[in-house]
Motif scaffolding. Structure first.
Motif, mmCIF file in Angstrom:
data_model
loop_
_atom_site.group_PDB
_atom_site.id
_atom_site.type_symbol
_atom_site.label_atom_id
_atom_site.label_comp_id
_atom_site.label_asym_id
_atom_site.label_seq_id
_atom_site.Cartn_x
_atom_site.Cartn_y
_atom_site.Cartn_z
ATOM 1 N N GLY A 74 50.573 213.057 -76.370
ATOM 2 C CA GLY A 74 49.275 212.419 -76.207
ATOM 3 C C GLY A 74 48.079 213.330 -76.228
ATOM 4 O O GLY A 74 46.945 212.843 -76.217
ATOM 5 N N ASN A 280 40.870 212.363 -68.193
ATOM 6 C CA ASN A 280 41.395 211.132 -68.780
ATOM 7 C C ASN A 280 42.640 211.397 -69.627
ATOM 8 O O ASN A 280 43.591 210.606 -69.623
ATOM 9 C CB ASN A 280 40.315 210.468 -69.639
ATOM 10 N N GLU A 281 42.642 212.507 -70.345
ATOM 11 C CA GLU A 281 43.802 212.838 -71.156
ATOM 12 C C GLU A 281 45.009 213.163 -70.284
ATOM 13 O O GLU A 281 46.146 212.802 -70.611
ATOM 14 C CB GLU A 281 43.471 214.032 -72.059
ATOM 15 N N ALA A 283 45.610 211.890 -67.333
ATOM 16 C CA ALA A 283 46.104 210.637 -66.750
ATOM 17 C C ALA A 283 46.941 209.848 -67.738
ATOM 18 O O ALA A 283 47.890 209.144 -67.350
ATOM 19 C CB ALA A 283 44.927 209.799 -66.272
ATOM 20 N N ALA A 284 46.618 209.968 -69.032
ATOM 21 C CA ALA A 284 47.360 209.211 -70.047
ATOM 22 C C ALA A 284 48.467 210.022 -70.697
ATOM 23 O O ALA A 284 49.126 209.534 -71.626
ATOM 24 C CB ALA A 284 46.382 208.724 -71.126
ATOM 25 N N SER A 289 50.428 213.562 -65.323
ATOM 26 C CA SER A 289 49.283 214.464 -65.193
ATOM 27 C C SER A 289 49.695 215.836 -64.675
ATOM 28 O O SER A 289 49.143 216.865 -65.098
ATOM 29 C CB SER A 289 48.236 213.841 -64.265
ATOM 30 N N TYR A 292 51.163 217.717 -67.383
ATOM 31 C CA TYR A 292 50.096 218.006 -68.353
ATOM 32 C C TYR A 292 49.477 219.362 -68.052
ATOM 33 O O TYR A 292 49.346 220.218 -68.942
ATOM 34 C CB TYR A 292 49.047 216.893 -68.304
#
Length: 402
Positions: A74, A280-281, A283-284, A289, A292
């Protein structure tokens, strides 16, 4: 008594004459005896710094893998991906400070990079940041196994730019390596469907294909320019010029390039709004996260190990050796992509991989043969010098003899 003394006098003189003859012939015998008794020259072995730098390059193989993980799950911020590839330089500050402190008796000022070399490193760092951004474009559009094969063409670009800027001489083996490493990616281009991601259009694939080649070309340009800058602005004089530069120089070069490249990437992130988009990235993100941020951190660490190893090879050996070590990562990247990302490895990629490895082996064999030839020529010159010295000593002896 006088006659006895006179008759006896030549007898002690004979040993003296023999001693003089031995002294005169000693230089004549010394070269030949030293040539016969001297052991064969030791095979040239890479220095510890070169081996250490090569190990860092191999340890940094996780950088491209984690960058692909970022895109697969993502991530889409290209300037952020470029920042990950170059922003790990703060890790160098503790060992750099310790190294400078331990060598303070030589004068801290004498250990710092010259201004011109630091300026050249800053410019090259900005150019390398652009290369990282273009590599991010290609890595986003292509599978890791495909992008790594395309990135292997940087050895061909490095060889060409080293020929133009460093004075590298091509041999039949190095030329063969360049040709094979160029044909390998061309094989991928013949069958683009084998390297396409699911649902990817041909236009997107070819765009990523060209971006990966452009990234390899930029990397192939930066690597020889680093060697040129180091040789022109940072070469030491005196006996120290024969030894590889201290690793403090390597870390400083990498730190300066990292600072300049990070500044360029941070500016790009600010313009594209990446700082606001990161939460935001995260979280998605497909892995969550927390993972991430772990992917970002460990990717930056891996890339820093890779960059530091490449810089060490350039500074302590040559830019072409650095390009070769990057090509060595090719099979390792293929294995990691298949194991962790479950990417396909079909016949087209297999042919490209074989051609690339064939080119790599051809280059290594050519370098080994050239080194043996150079050592043989050096030994022949040494023996010719010894024979000339022996002949000169014999001529002097015959001229002095009554």
């Amino acid at each position: 008594m006088a006659s006895a003394i006179t008759a006896a006098s030549p007898r002690p003189a004979a040993p003296a004459a023999m001693q003089e003859t031995n002294k005169a012939t000693a230089p004549n015998d010394s070269p030949s005896s030293s040539a016969d008794s001297s052991p064969a020259p030791a095979k040239s072995r890479p220095s510890f710094l070169v081996i250490f730098s090569a190990c860092l390059v191999l340890l940094g193989a996780g950088g491209p893998l984690l960058l692909r993980v970022y895109f697969v799950h993502g991530g889409s911020r290209l300037w952020l991906s470029a920042t990950l590839q170059i922003s790990g330089w703060p890790l160098l500050l503790p060992p750099l400070c310790v190294s400078l402190y331990r060598s303070r008796r030589h004068g801290i000022r004498n250990l710092l990079l010259p201004r011109r070399l630091a300026g050249a490193a800053a410019v090259l760092g900005g150019l390398y940041a652009v290369s990282c951004f273009v590599y991010g474009l290609g890595s986003q559009a292509l599978p890791l196994s495909t992008s790594s094969l395309l990135l292997a063409t940087q050895l061909a670009f490095t060889a060409v730019f080293a020929f133009l800027f460093v004075g590298l001489r091509f041999t039949p083996f190095s030329a063969n390596a360049v040709v094979l490493l160029t044909i390998g990616p061309a094989v991928l281009g013949v069958g683009p469907n084998s390297g396409k991601l699911p649902g990817q259009s041909s236009k997107a694939y070819w765009t990523g294909f060209c971006e990966a080649i452009a990234a390899a070309a930029l990397a192939g340009l930066v690597i020889p320019l680093v060697e040129v800058a180091t040789a022109k602005y940072g070469r030491r004089t005196g006996p120290a010029a024969r030894d590889p530069p201290p690793y403090t120089t390597v870390m400083q070069m990498q730190a300066v390039m990292g600072i300049a490249g990070t500044a360029v990437c941070v500016l790009g992130m600010a313009i594209k709004g990446d700082f606001q988009a990161v939460p935001n990235e995260a979280a998605a993100f497909g892995l969550g996260s927390t993972k991430y941020y772990l992917v970002l951190v460990w990717d930056a660490v891996s890339w820093q190990l890779l960059n530091l190893g490449i810089m060490g090879l350039i500074t302590c050996a040559s830019s072409l050796l650095a390009g070769i070590m990057i090509a060595v990562l090719l099979p390792l990247s293929q294995v990691l992509a298949v194991i962790f990302l479950h990417e396909k490895f079909d016949g087209t990629k297999g042919i490209a991989l074989v051609l690339s490895l064939w080119g790599f082996a051809s280059y290594l064999y050519g370098e080994k043969a050239a080194k043996k030839k150079a050592e043989a020529q050096k030994m022949m010159m040494m023996r010719e010098q010894e024979m000339a010295l022996a002949q000169k000593t014999a001529d002097v002896e015959s001229a002095v003899a009554p």
